[in-house]
Design a protein around this motif. Structure first.
Motif: not given
Length: 102
Positions: A26-50
């Motif tokens: 299935g398809s997902t959308h992604s967003y990225r953010r940096c954690s407090e310690d500077g690591a990158e986190i990539i979240f994949d979420f459902c485009p229909a419900c979030g």
């Protein structure tokens, strides 16, 4: 605190798997953010419900993290560790059977 805002809760339950042990359809959308310690986190979420379906942490390159809320059979797993114990609300019971990490 960003995790609390993302989940809308003071705690998040998740399971970590080796990337090679799981597949996703299935398809997902992604967003990225940096954690407090500077690591990158990539979240994949459902485009229909979030809902977050999975996420990856740059320090855990061979693992995928899956929120237990998206797994139908959550009773298959017992917690083995809790992180951010230093941020645990006073009303949240301390479970002596798991490892607590600040």
């Amino acid at each position: 605190m960003s995790c609390r805002k993302r989940t809308g809760s003071v705690l998040s339950t998740q399971a970590r798997f080796l990337c090679s042990d799981v597949t996703f359809e299935g398809s997902t959308h992604s967003y990225r953010r940096c954690s407090e310690d500077g690591a990158e986190i990539i979240f994949d979420f459902c485009p229909a419900c979030g809902s977050t379906i999975k996420y990856r942490h740059s320090a855990l390159v061979d693992q995928v993290i899956i929120p237990l809320g998206v797994i139908d059979q959550t009773e298959l797993w017992q917690p083995s560790a809790a992180i951010y114990n230093d941020r645990r609300p006073a009303w949240l019971p301390h479970n002596e059977h798991i490892e607590w990490i600040d």
